[in-house]
Design an enzyme around this catalytic site. Structure first.
Site, PDB file in Angstrom:
ATOM      1  CG  ASP A  99      -0.221  -0.015   2.571  1.00  0.00           C
ATOM      2  OD1 ASP A  99       0.988  -0.332   2.600  1.00  0.00           O
ATOM      3  OD2 ASP A  99      -0.850   0.310   3.597  1.00  0.00           O
ATOM      4  CG  ASP A 108       4.106   0.082   1.719  1.00  0.00           C
ATOM      5  OD1 ASP A 108       3.868   0.961   2.564  1.00  0.00           O
ATOM      6  OD2 ASP A 108       3.599  -1.041   1.741  1.00  0.00           O
ATOM      7  CG  ASN A 140       0.542   3.275   4.431  1.00  0.00           C
ATOM      8  OD1 ASN A 140       0.345   3.277   5.635  1.00  0.00           O
ATOM      9  ND2 ASN A 140       1.567   2.651   3.876  1.00  0.00           N
ATOM     10  CB  THR A 199       4.582  -4.489   3.109  1.00  0.00           C
ATOM     11  OG1 THR A 199       4.191  -3.894   1.874  1.00  0.00           O
ATOM     12  CG2 THR A 199       5.720  -5.462   2.882  1.00  0.00           C
ATOM     13  CG  PHE A 253      -1.654   1.332   9.821  1.00  0.00           C
ATOM     14  CD1 PHE A 253      -2.682   2.236  10.059  1.00  0.00           C
ATOM     15  CD2 PHE A 253      -1.460   0.880   8.526  1.00  0.00           C
ATOM     16  CE1 PHE A 253      -3.491   2.688   9.024  1.00  0.00           C
ATOM     17  CE2 PHE A 253      -2.272   1.322   7.479  1.00  0.00           C
ATOM     18  CZ  PHE A 253      -3.285   2.232   7.728  1.00  0.00           C
ATOM     19  CG  ASN A 254       0.345  -3.040   7.654  1.00  0.00           C
ATOM     20  OD1 ASN A 254      -0.099  -1.985   7.187  1.00  0.00           O
ATOM     21  ND2 ASN A 254       1.578  -3.471   7.426  1.00  0.00           N
ATOM     22  CG  HIS A 286       7.424  -0.016  10.088  1.00  0.00           C
ATOM     23  ND1 HIS A 286       7.572  -0.423  11.390  1.00  0.00           N
ATOM     24  CD2 HIS A 286       7.071   1.294  10.148  1.00  0.00           C
ATOM     25  CE1 HIS A 286       7.300   0.583  12.211  1.00  0.00           C
ATOM     26  NE2 HIS A 286       7.011   1.641  11.484  1.00  0.00           N
ATOM     27  CG  ASP A 287       6.034  -1.820   4.692  1.00  0.00           C
ATOM     28  OD1 ASP A 287       5.630  -2.372   5.731  1.00  0.00           O
ATOM     29  OD2 ASP A 287       5.361  -0.993   4.043  1.00  0.00           O
TER      30      ASP A 287
HETATM   31  C1  BDR Z   1       2.986  -0.345   8.692  1.00  0.00           C
HETATM   32  O1  BDR Z   1       1.941   0.615   8.574  1.00  0.00           O
HETATM   33  C2  BDR Z   1       2.111   1.378   7.416  1.00  0.00           C
HETATM   34  O2  BDR Z   1       1.862   2.728   7.669  1.00  0.00           O
HETATM   35  C3  BDR Z   1       3.511   1.127   6.931  1.00  0.00           C
HETATM   36  O3  BDR Z   1       3.588   1.203   5.522  1.00  0.00           O
HETATM   37  C4  BDR Z   1       3.823  -0.266   7.426  1.00  0.00           C
HETATM   38  O4  BDR Z   1       3.399  -1.255   6.508  1.00  0.00           O
HETATM   39  C5  BDR Z   1       3.760  -0.043   9.968  1.00  0.00           C
HETATM   40  O5  BDR Z   1       2.933  -0.162  11.078  1.00  0.00           O
HETATM   41 CA    CA Z   2       2.895  -0.690   4.173  1.00  0.00          CA
END
Ligand code: BDR
Ligand code: CA
Length: 306
Positions: A9, A14, A39, A126, A167-168, A241-242
């Site tokens: 996303d 990403d 996102n 991701t 978040f994901n 993160h990703d």
């Molecule tokens: C995840 O949330 C999104 O905002 C980032 O792209 C990542 O995949 C981190 O919590």
């Molecule tokens: Ca992401």
């Protein structure tokens, strides 16, 4: 060669993940890139994925749009971190190709079932797990051809969307529960426990900015935006993160963790929490070699020819 399918996303981290993957096409066979609302909206993340694929010289990789909304919940986004266009308001030239005529779920099924006999696909999500949950429900035959899932999501410690939820997972907890309930498929969970260690120091963004190509300049611009967002302004680093997913695929020796079973909370104030109990199909990463990871990300962006 490892067969991979990326579900994302974009999203600034990403975008960096796509660059780290694009830098290793000698060992990663990228069959496709699918998008899911996360996102930002489906329209924005799909456009971003197309443009990024082109910018990173992946015009040969199909880009397909998946779910526009979570399975059940109301859509949420992370524009406060990733900007109004999802990639830090960075303007990337239009892609040479358009999105696939097929939906992401269909295209993923075709790629997985079309693999040569004996080969399997590694899924690399991701983003919210909506597309992967739909894939399992609509085409369950794919499950036996999925070698593993290496995903960014969840946390066995604190969250980032809420005190409990990452978040994901928070964005589509129902989809996440469907995916984590597939106990036959090995999962590597790059959750916040490890991605909070996957840093890029802000001073390093200037190294990237100093490089010449359009892709490198765009990466630096996005990262500068990320660095000044409300999440990172007080810190001396940003979190990649990703890219942890691709980092693990390329260098599992940079990481360690423990086997767990994951259950996703879908009600109440803990909604989106990933409850991890010992033993199970999920390798929960909880430690990263911080220096080696950062070095890998910088080299991938700075030294590859895109
Ligand atoms: C995840 O949330 C999104 O905002 C980032 O792209 C990542 O995949 C981190 O919590
Ligand atoms: Ca992401």
């Amino acid at each position: 060669m490892e067969n991979i399918w990326i579900d994302c996303d974009p999203g600034i981290d990403d975008a960096v993940m796509l660059a780290t993957a694009a830098a290793h096409r000698d060992v990663l066979h990228i069959w496709g890139i699918s998008t899911v609302a996360g996102n930002q909206s489906s329209d924005l993340v799909t456009e971003n994925a197309l443009r990024l694929a082109s910018l990173l010289k992946m015009d040969d990789v199909p880009v397909a749009r998946g779910a526009r909304e979570p399975l059940i919940r109301t859509k949420t986004d992370a524009s406060h971190v990733h900007g109004e266009n999802g990639i830090g308001n960075c303007v990337i030239p239009p892609a040479k190709h358009s999105e696939s005529d097929k939906n992401a779920i269909e295209l993923m099924r075709d790629a997985i079932m079309g693999l040569p006999e004996g080969e399997t696909m590694t899924l690399v999500p991701t983003a919210p797990l909506t597309n992967i949950a739909l894939l399992f429900k609509v085409f369950p035959e794919v499950k036996r051809r999925i070698g593993r899932i290496v995903l960014m999501g969840g946390s066995a410690s604190a969250g980032n969307a809420t005190p409990f939820a990452e978040f994901n997972i928070f964005a589509d907890p129902d989809a996440a529960q469907i995916v984590f309930a597939e106990h036959e498929i090995p999962v590597v969970m790059c959750g916040l426990d490890v991605t909070r260690q996957c840093i890029l120091r802000k001073e390093k963004i200037n190294e990237i900015a100093g490089k010449g190509s359009a892709a490198q300049r765009a990466m630096a611009e996005m990262l500068q935006y990320y660095a000044t967002s409300s999440s990172y302004a007080p810190l001396n680093c940003v979190l990649m993160h990703d890219s942890c997913t691709i980092g693990y695929l390329l260098h599992p020796e940079f990481f360690s963790g423990r086997q767990v079973t994951v259950h996703v909370v879908r009600q109440g104030e803990n909604m989106g929490q990933t409850v991890c109990t010992p033993g199970g199909n999920v390798l929960l990463l909880d430690h990263a070699n911080v220096e080696a990871f950062e070095q890998m990300v910088i080299e991938d962006i700075c030294n590859k020819s895109f």
